[in-house]
Enzyme design. Structure first.
Site, short mmCIF file in Angstrom:
data_model
loop_
_atom_site.label_atom_id
_atom_site.label_comp_id
_atom_site.label_asym_id
_atom_site.label_seq_id
_atom_site.Cartn_x
_atom_site.Cartn_y
_atom_site.Cartn_z
N GLU A 128 0.84 -1.20 0.00
CA GLU A 128 0.00 0.00 0.00
C GLU A 128 0.87 1.25 0.00
OE1 GLU A 128 -0.86 0.21 4.83
OE2 GLU A 128 -2.27 -0.83 3.51
N LYS A 130 2.48 4.60 1.05
CA LYS A 130 2.71 5.13 2.39
C LYS A 130 2.45 6.64 2.41
CE LYS A 130 6.20 5.30 6.06
NZ LYS A 130 6.18 6.77 6.23
N ASP A 132 2.29 10.34 3.69
CA ASP A 132 3.12 11.14 4.60
C ASP A 132 2.20 11.97 5.49
OD1 ASP A 132 5.31 12.21 5.79
OD2 ASP A 132 5.78 13.61 4.17
N TYR A 239 -5.43 1.37 8.16
CA TYR A 239 -4.54 0.36 7.60
C TYR A 239 -4.14 -0.73 8.59
CZ TYR A 239 -1.02 3.49 9.73
OH TYR A 239 -0.30 4.29 10.61
N LYS A 327 11.11 2.80 0.46
CA LYS A 327 11.11 4.23 0.18
C LYS A 327 11.45 4.52 -1.29
CE LYS A 327 9.95 5.79 4.17
NZ LYS A 327 10.60 6.93 4.78
N CYS A 421 44.32 20.21 16.82
CA CYS A 421 42.91 20.39 17.18
C CYS A 421 42.53 21.86 17.08
CB CYS A 421 42.67 19.88 18.60
SG CYS A 421 41.00 20.20 19.21
N CYS A 424 41.49 23.05 21.05
CA CYS A 424 42.46 23.21 22.14
C CYS A 424 43.90 23.36 21.67
CB CYS A 424 42.36 22.04 23.11
SG CYS A 424 42.98 20.47 22.45
N CYS A 439 42.16 14.32 18.30
CA CYS A 439 42.85 15.23 19.21
C CYS A 439 43.34 14.43 20.42
CB CYS A 439 41.90 16.33 19.65
SG CYS A 439 42.48 17.29 21.07
N CYS A 445 40.73 18.93 26.55
CA CYS A 445 40.09 19.54 25.38
C CYS A 445 38.63 19.79 25.71
CB CYS A 445 40.22 18.64 24.16
SG CYS A 445 39.37 19.27 22.69
#
Length: 698
Positions: A128, A130, A132, A239, A327, A421, A424, A439, A445
């Site tokens: 079926e 879907k 939204d 459903y 999907k 980094c 730091c 780091c 840090c």
């Protein structure tokens, strides 16, 4: 975005996988709140689906790292205030997602394996479109609509009966012959025409328009004044069902036919498909036609038609095993990279992020995208100023896919990845065999220390209201909270400082008192949440719950870990034998506790808390195996091993992979070997599969 978000699943180390699962759990939980509770999503459905897909792929590759807060174990978000709460007798689950034909093959194969079906067995599927929209449940008693509710977090929703009664497509009464008690579930939605008309009215009244039909439907459904809902022209398609006295058919298709006879609308394009080819053909047909439909859809839902098979398949955490959503393909667009930033995560990893010229992809504006790691940047030669192709869905969302050839500025220069980094200034080193730099600043840090504290107070850990990202950063910067235990001494220290917190900018006596009250309410915490809150690599909510249930209380847990510290002997083997806890998780736990600073921090924290044991679910407390430890060995013929384990856990049992003196029951099938022998030597009760099935049916 954390450093691990930049690493492809196939390149993750076990440690990185655990960190990434922790990141995904927190991020998806936040999106669940935005979508389900606040009706204000901050990312697209495709982006959200991709986050869950990445989570599932990592879990499949690193099963020992599966977390209880894996988005696999959560549905929706806790309901907001403003409406009475409704407990769903049967949880309103979400769906796992399929993204291509191969995923459909895997879905069908999982069903065959779980049910022990022959390879040529045809599995009838109800497919079926879907919609939204927003999930809702309708409870009928003696033919009358008595209650309507939102999904909420899947277990607790909101009572929106008055609002649902205003929807013309929802019958207030069922005809004679319908079950005396039944809960109808379906989707509330707004058609595109109704959406355009609503936004025109919003703009005419100088009010903000809605972003899309789904947001409009959700906002309309949760109005405190039901008269506003009545004017929003909402639709409803049935459903599924929840609690019911007796179903009118033994197939999904038959129940949908009954829904129609009772006066409900069902998805008109729903089709019964026999096997893979018909499923995929239907998906392609609807995907090609979706622009012409009257409402938004984002995929096709597949459901096993036979209800007896649905019952056997059951559910896995947040989703049923007998259903999935296939999907539609993601969308892409082109934009320009304006900057490349480096973010530092909780484990010190440096993650590159592209700051993009904002671009709309399928109705969603994206301005940031992951660049994965320095190898990814180098291989694709991504530079500031480049025109790039970005995608809303995929492994990590959103992501830069490629550089558009010929569109590079003449003065372009290659990106130089930092070796220090940016937070730091400590060295950022790349361990041999890893794809990311880290780091070495550790707790010195601030990026790492703050991220650890943010995790500690996150929703699935201590969940302290009023102590979020902004407050943690401010408190850390001012030295008020530098370790977890500091949170629970904050009120006493503030009192000694004559209520200094209330005098800070943005605070007051009421907000300070509310924070202290929220902290005080978290002094009682479940052992599973405490373990999860520590941010140990590979230990998410799932593994934390397994460890908590197995050991019972904090003292027993710590004693067991101390005994297992040498990584040999019975105590270590017992830790490894917990079903779902393998060597990677066990070693990460022991490594964490072996650090004196970590153990000291935990001891200081425990002194401030009352740690509660994790009990078996109340619904299973009186089952014949509740609280017992079971081991399955040998071949099971009437059911699959996974189905047997799932049933045992649903009955409140612990499932172990090894036999020990803590084992209560062994289920042995043909071919049982050393485990059966050890059970007999230890005098442990042993039953065959037939006896297990009889026991499981109680």
């Amino acid at each position: 975005m954390s450093e691990t978000a930049a690493i492809a699943v196939e390149d993750l180390t076990p440690e990185q996988a655990a960190a990434e699962l922790a990141r995904l759990a927190a991020e998806i939980a936040g999106h669940d709140i935005a979508y389900h509770r606040n009706d204000a999503p901050v990312i697209s459905d495709a982006d959200y689906d991709a986050l869950r897909r990445r989570n599932a792929r990592i879990e499949a590759r690193f099963p020992d790292a599966v977390r209880a807060d894996s988005p696999s174990h959560a549905v929706g978000a806790a309901p907001a205030t403003g409406f009475a709460k409704v407990a769903h007798v049967r949880p309103m689950l979400s769906l796992d997602n399929l993204f291509d034909d191969g995923d459909v093959d895997d879905f069908l194969e999982r069903i065959r394996r779980f049910l022990s079906l022959e390879v040529d067995t045809v599995i009838d599927i109800v497919a079926e479109p879907k919609i939204d929209g927003v999930s809702a449940s309708l409870r009928y008693e003696d033919g009358r609509l008595v209650q309507g509710a939102t999904r909420g977090d899947g277990r607790i929703g909101e009572d929106i009966t008055r609002n649902l009664r205003t929807i013309a497509a929802i019958p207030h009464e069922l005809p004679a012959g319908a079950p005396r008690r039944i809960e109808i579930r379906g989707e509330v939605f707004m058609s595109r025409d109704a959406f355009l008309a609503l936004n025109a009215a919003q703009e005419a009244a100088d009010r903000a328009p809605f972003a899309n039909p789904r947001n409009a439907a959700a906002g309309s459904l949760r109005q405190l004044d039901h008269r506003i809902t009545a004017g929003r022209n909402l639709g409803f398609h049935a459903y599924a069902w929840g609690e019911v006295d007796a179903l009118p058919a033994d197939t999904q298709w038959g129940v949908l036919e009954a829904f129609t006879a009772w006066g409900f609308a069902v998805q008109p394009a729903t089709r019964r498909s026999r096997g893979r080819e018909e499923m995929i053909a239907f998906h392609r047909e609807i995907e090609a036609a979706r622009a012409s439909l009257a409402y938004d859809i984002d995929g096709i839902v597949y459901k096993v038609d036979r209800l007896d098979w649905q019952a056997r398949l059951g559910q896995a955490s947040r989703a049923p095993r007998w259903a999935a959503a296939h999907k539609f393909a993601p969308e892409q667009a082109q934009t320009v990279v304006e900057e490349i930033d480096i973010q530092v995560g909780r484990t010190g990893a440096l993650t590159p992020v592209a700051r993009l010229q904002p671009v709309t992809v399928g109705g969603v504006v994206i301005a940031n995208a992951t660049l994965h790691n320095e190898d990814y940047i180098r291989e694709k030669d991504i530079r500031v100023g480049d025109t790039v192709v970005v995608q809303r869905a995929g492994d990590v969302i959103p992501q830069v896919l490629s550089v558009v050839a010929g569109a590079r500025p003449a003065d372009s220069v290659g990106f130089v990845y930092p070796d220090h980094c940016p937070v730091c200034g400590s060295a950022a080193v790349r361990p041999e065999g890893e794809a990311i730099r880290r780091c070495v600043g550790g707790l010195t840090c601030s990026a790492q220390a703050v991220e650890r504290l943010r995790h500690f107070v996150s929703r699935d850990a201590f969940d302290i209201e009023g102590l979020g990202d902004k407050q943690i950063r401010a408190f850390y910067a001012d030295g008020l909270v530098t370790a977890p235990a500091d949170i629970f001494t904050l009120a006493a220290r503030d009192a000694a400082a004559d209520g200094a917190l209330a005098k800070r900018e943005g605070w007051g006596e009421t907000s300070a008192a509310n924070l202290f009250q929220a902290i005080e309410a978290r002094r009682e915490i479940g052992l599973d949440r405490l373990i999860y809150s520590l941010g140990i690599r590979h230990i998410g909510q799932g593994n934390a719950r397994l460890l908590a249930r197995h050991h019972g209380d904090l003292a027993s847990f710590l004693a067991a870990c101390e005994a297992a510290a040498p990584r040999e002997g019975a105590a270590y083997e017992a830790l490894l034998a917990i079903d779902g806890i393998g060597a990677i998780v066990a070693d990460a736990l022991l490594d964490f506790l072996a650090e004196l600073a970590n153990r000291a921090a935990l001891d200081e924290l425990a002194d401030q808390l009352e740690v509660q044991a994790v009990a078996a679910p109340a619904a299973t407390a009186d089952s014949p195996v509740a609280g017992k430890t079971l081991v399955f060995t040998g071949k099971l013929e009437a059911t699959s091993r996974n189905e047997a384990k799932a049933r045992a856990e649903a009955m409140g049992a612990k499932v172990s992979s090894a036999v020990s003196n803590k084992t209560d029951l062994v289920v042995a099938g043909p071919g049982a070997g050393s485990k059966l022998k050890k059970a007999e030597e230890l005098g442990i009760e042993v039953i065959d599969e037939a006896a297990w099935l009889e026991l499981a049916a109680d």
